[in-house]
Scaffold this active site. Structure first.
Site, PDB file in Angstrom:
ATOM      1  N   CYS A  95      -3.327 -30.431  -0.017  1.00 19.60           N
ATOM      2  CA  CYS A  95      -2.499 -30.894   1.110  1.00 19.60           C
ATOM      3  C   CYS A  95      -3.167 -30.550   2.436  1.00 19.60           C
ATOM      4  O   CYS A  95      -3.184 -31.356   3.365  1.00 19.60           O
ATOM      5  CB  CYS A  95      -1.114 -30.252   1.058  1.00 19.60           C
ATOM      6  SG  CYS A  95      -0.168 -30.642  -0.415  1.00 19.60           S
TER       7      CYS A  95
ATOM      8  N   CYS B 171      -0.366 -25.485  -0.766  1.00 25.52           N
ATOM      9  CA  CYS B 171      -1.114 -26.521  -1.487  1.00 25.52           C
ATOM     10  C   CYS B 171      -2.468 -26.774  -0.819  1.00 25.52           C
ATOM     11  O   CYS B 171      -2.527 -27.308   0.287  1.00 25.52           O
ATOM     12  CB  CYS B 171      -0.255 -27.790  -1.517  1.00 25.52           C
ATOM     13  SG  CYS B 171      -1.124 -29.276  -2.005  1.00 25.52           S
TER      14      CYS B 171
END
Length: 118
Positions: free
Chosen positions: A42, A39
Site C-alpha cells: 500500500c 501494508c
C-alpha cells in the site's frame, strides 16, 4: 473544496458518505484505495496513485484505511490490501486487487474515458 488532483483520505464514515454523495452527484469516476498503515505494498503504490490523481482531476480519488473504517471495507468486501474499487454513481464498475501499477493506470483511464463520453 480543493480536492481535485489529489487523493482524499476519509477518516470518518460521515466523510466517506459526503465524498461518495459528491461523486454520485457529479457522475465522476470515483476510485477508492482501500489501504492499511501496516501494508507495505500500500505504501509502495500510494505515491503512484497520487501522481495519477494529479494528472486526472476529472476523477475523484479516495483513500480508506480498513482499520479506521471497517464497516466501509466490509461493505465493499475488501479482503486484501490494497484493493482499488471503481465506482460510478455509487455502483461498482471494476476492482483491482494488489499494488498492480500496470493494471491500475489503464483501468482508471478506461473508466474515466467512459465517464467523459457519457
Amino acid at each position: 473544496m480543493a480536492e481535485e488532483g489529489q487523493v482524499i483520505s476519509c477518516h470518518t464514515v460521515d466523510a466517506w458518505k459526503l465524498h461518495m454523495q459528491n461523486g454520485n452527484e457529479s457522475k465522476k469516476l470515483v476510485v477508492v484505495d482501500f489501504t492499511a498503515s501496516w501494508c507495505g505494498p500500500c505504501r509502495t503504490i500510494a505515491p503512484i496513485l497520487a501522481e495519477i490523481a494529479k494528472k486526472m482531476p476529472e476523477v475523484t480519488f479516495l483513500k480508506v484505511d480498513v482499520d479506521e473504517l471497517t464497516t466501509v471495507a466490509e461493505e465493499y468486501e475488501v479482503q486484501a490490501m490494497p484493493t482499488f474499487v471503481f465506482l460510478k454513481e455509487g455502483k461498482v464498475v471494476d476492482t483491482v486487487v494488489g499494488a498492480k501499477k500496470d493494471e491500475l493506470q489503464p483501468t482508471i483511464a478506461k473508466h474515466a474515458t467512459a465517464t467523459a463520453a457519457a
